[in-house]
Motif scaffolding. Structure first.
Motif, PDB file in Angstrom:
ATOM      1  N   THR A  18       0.827  -1.199   0.000  1.00 39.81           N
ATOM      2  CA  THR A  18       0.000   0.000   0.000  1.00 39.81           C
ATOM      3  C   THR A  18       0.862   1.250   0.000  1.00 39.81           C
ATOM      4  N   ASN A  19       0.362   2.305  -0.602  1.00 35.65           N
ATOM      5  CA  ASN A  19       1.111   3.554  -0.738  1.00 35.65           C
ATOM      6  C   ASN A  19       0.466   4.665   0.087  1.00 35.65           C
ATOM      7  N   GLY A  20       0.246   4.434   1.355  1.00 36.89           N
ATOM      8  CA  GLY A  20      -0.279   5.481   2.217  1.00 36.89           C
ATOM      9  C   GLY A  20      -1.652   5.972   1.828  1.00 36.89           C
ATOM     10  N   GLY A  21      -2.500   5.103   1.313  1.00 35.23           N
ATOM     11  CA  GLY A  21      -3.861   5.488   0.971  1.00 35.23           C
ATOM     12  C   GLY A  21      -4.037   5.957  -0.457  1.00 35.23           C
ATOM     13  N   PHE A  22      -2.966   6.052  -1.233  1.00 37.88           N
ATOM     14  CA  PHE A  22      -3.050   6.535  -2.610  1.00 37.88           C
ATOM     15  C   PHE A  22      -4.044   5.722  -3.430  1.00 37.88           C
ATOM     16  N   VAL A  23      -3.882   4.404  -3.428  1.00 35.03           N
ATOM     17  CA  VAL A  23      -4.748   3.580  -4.277  1.00 35.03           C
ATOM     18  C   VAL A  23      -6.205   3.668  -3.838  1.00 35.03           C
ATOM     19  N   GLU A  24      -6.434   3.733  -2.534  1.00 36.96           N
ATOM     20  CA  GLU A  24      -7.803   3.831  -2.035  1.00 36.96           C
ATOM     21  C   GLU A  24      -8.440   5.167  -2.397  1.00 36.96           C
ATOM     22  N   ALA A  76      -9.202   5.234  -6.147  1.00 41.49           N
ATOM     23  CA  ALA A  76     -10.364   4.375  -6.398  1.00 41.49           C
ATOM     24  C   ALA A  76     -11.659   5.091  -6.002  1.00 41.49           C
ATOM     25  N   ALA A  77     -11.661   5.742  -4.855  1.00 44.45           N
ATOM     26  CA  ALA A  77     -12.845   6.474  -4.405  1.00 44.45           C
ATOM     27  C   ALA A  77     -13.167   7.631  -5.349  1.00 44.45           C
ATOM     28  N   ALA A  78     -12.141   8.328  -5.823  1.00 41.87           N
ATOM     29  CA  ALA A  78     -12.356   9.442  -6.749  1.00 41.87           C
ATOM     30  C   ALA A  78     -12.937   8.945  -8.073  1.00 41.87           C
ATOM     31  N   LEU A  79     -12.439   7.817  -8.561  1.00 40.67           N
ATOM     32  CA  LEU A  79     -12.978   7.249  -9.804  1.00 40.67           C
ATOM     33  C   LEU A  79     -14.437   6.858  -9.642  1.00 40.67           C
ATOM     34  N   LYS A  80     -14.758   6.269  -8.508  1.00 37.81           N
ATOM     35  CA  LYS A  80     -16.153   5.862  -8.260  1.00 37.81           C
ATOM     36  C   LYS A  80     -17.065   7.073  -8.130  1.00 37.81           C
ATOM     37  N   ARG A  81     -16.597   8.142  -7.464  1.00 35.30           N
ATOM     38  CA  ARG A  81     -17.403   9.361  -7.359  1.00 35.30           C
ATOM     39  C   ARG A  81     -17.614   9.990  -8.730  1.00 35.30           C
ATOM     40  N   SER A  82     -16.590   9.953  -9.549  1.00 32.12           N
ATOM     41  CA  SER A  82     -16.633  10.593 -10.857  1.00 32.12           C
ATOM     42  C   SER A  82     -17.470   9.814 -11.867  1.00 32.12           C
ATOM     43  N   LEU A  83     -17.323   8.495 -11.885  1.00 37.28           N
ATOM     44  CA  LEU A  83     -17.927   7.689 -12.948  1.00 37.28           C
ATOM     45  C   LEU A  83     -18.846   6.575 -12.473  1.00 37.28           C
ATOM     46  N   GLY A  84     -18.967   6.399 -11.166  1.00 35.87           N
ATOM     47  CA  GLY A  84     -19.758   5.289 -10.663  1.00 35.87           C
ATOM     48  C   GLY A  84     -18.937   4.011 -10.718  1.00 35.87           C
ATOM     49  N   ASP A  85     -19.514   2.945 -10.248  1.00 39.75           N
ATOM     50  CA  ASP A  85     -18.803   1.663 -10.195  1.00 39.75           C
ATOM     51  C   ASP A  85     -19.433   0.713 -11.206  1.00 39.75           C
ATOM     52  N   SER A  86     -19.378   1.104 -12.479  1.00 39.30           N
ATOM     53  CA  SER A  86     -20.040   0.319 -13.521  1.00 39.30           C
ATOM     54  C   SER A  86     -19.067  -0.045 -14.625  1.00 39.30           C
ATOM     55  N   ARG A  87     -19.512  -0.926 -15.484  1.00 43.24           N
ATOM     56  CA  ARG A  87     -18.705  -1.329 -16.638  1.00 43.24           C
ATOM     57  C   ARG A  87     -18.472  -0.147 -17.578  1.00 43.24           C
ATOM     58  N   ALA A  88     -19.483   0.706 -17.701  1.00 40.49           N
ATOM     59  CA  ALA A  88     -19.332   1.887 -18.562  1.00 40.49           C
ATOM     60  C   ALA A  88     -18.224   2.797 -18.043  1.00 40.49           C
ATOM     61  N   GLY A  89     -18.123   2.947 -16.726  1.00 42.87           N
ATOM     62  CA  GLY A  89     -17.061   3.752 -16.136  1.00 42.87           C
ATOM     63  C   GLY A  89     -15.691   3.168 -16.423  1.00 42.87           C
ATOM     64  N   VAL A  90     -15.588   1.848 -16.339  1.00 41.33           N
ATOM     65  CA  VAL A  90     -14.325   1.174 -16.629  1.00 41.33           C
ATOM     66  C   VAL A  90     -13.938   1.403 -18.090  1.00 41.33           C
ATOM     67  N   LYS A  91     -14.902   1.258 -18.993  1.00 38.78           N
ATOM     68  CA  LYS A  91     -14.625   1.469 -20.420  1.00 38.78           C
ATOM     69  C   LYS A  91     -14.212   2.922 -20.695  1.00 38.78           C
ATOM     70  N   THR A  92     -14.869   3.858 -20.030  1.00 40.38           N
ATOM     71  CA  THR A  92     -14.531   5.270 -20.214  1.00 40.38           C
ATOM     72  C   THR A  92     -13.099   5.546 -19.784  1.00 40.38           C
ATOM     73  N   SER A 145     -11.191  -1.025  -7.970  1.00 38.31           N
ATOM     74  CA  SER A 145     -11.316  -1.848  -6.768  1.00 38.31           C
ATOM     75  C   SER A 145     -10.336  -1.441  -5.670  1.00 38.31           C
ATOM     76  N   GLY A 146      -9.321  -0.660  -6.029  1.00 39.41           N
ATOM     77  CA  GLY A 146      -8.328  -0.259  -5.042  1.00 39.41           C
ATOM     78  C   GLY A 146      -7.239  -1.289  -4.849  1.00 39.41           C
ATOM     79  N   ALA A 147      -7.147  -2.276  -5.745  1.00 39.45           N
ATOM     80  CA  ALA A 147      -6.085  -3.275  -5.643  1.00 39.45           C
ATOM     81  C   ALA A 147      -4.746  -2.675  -6.064  1.00 39.45           C
ATOM     82  N   TYR A 148      -4.766  -1.833  -7.079  1.00 38.85           N
ATOM     83  CA  TYR A 148      -3.578  -1.159  -7.582  1.00 38.85           C
ATOM     84  C   TYR A 148      -3.930   0.286  -7.904  1.00 38.85           C
TER      85      TYR A 148
END
Length: 132
Positions: free
Chosen positions: A24-30, A33-49, A66-69
């Motif tokens: 872990t990098n001091g919360g960076f990945v988390e 991940a949270a910013a991506l979910k707020r911006s695009l939601g947690d959907s397949r369309a967001g992943v494709k975008t 997912s916050g894995a990387y």
């Protein structure tokens, strides 16, 4: 340091965190991940975008969501270019929230200018004219 005879991971005392992922990098990945979910939601369309924005593989982008990387530097720049949430999160983690305030102020000034131009254009029109 000697490498283990079996397995593909370094021993725990050298930074390995016990999972098949990067340390872990001091919360960076988390935070990203949270910013991506707020911006695009947690959907397949967001992943494709995000994959289209960055040129990264969809599986890689799913790991970001997912916050894995976390994204690499070049991918982080592409994300910040397209997502205000990611940019804001990055600036907050860097201790530079003041820059986000300046960005929002510049955007507000631009919006006010556009609004004033629209009002001036309406005032120039004569009463019998129609707006097209």
């Amino acid at each position: 340091m000697s490498f283990p005879k079996k397995g593909k991971f370094f021993p725990r005392e050298h930074g390995y965190n016990g999972k098949a992922e990067q340390p872990t990098n001091g919360g960076f990945v988390e935070e990203i991940a949270a910013a991506l979910k707020r911006s695009l939601g947690d959907s397949r369309a967001g992943v494709k975008t995000v994959a289209a924005w960055t040129g990264a593989n969809e599986k890689t982008v799913k790991n970001w969501f997912s916050g894995a990387y976390g994204p690499s530097g070049a991918h982080l720049i592409a994300l910040a270019r397209h997502s205000d949430e990611v940019l804001s999160t990055f600036l907050a983690m860097a201790g530079r929230k003041d820059l986000m305030v300046a960005i929002k102020l510049a955007a507000a000034e631009q919006a006010v200018e556009e609004l004033l131009d629209a009002v001036r254009q309406l005032n120039r029109e004569e009463p019998g004219d129609t707006v097209t």
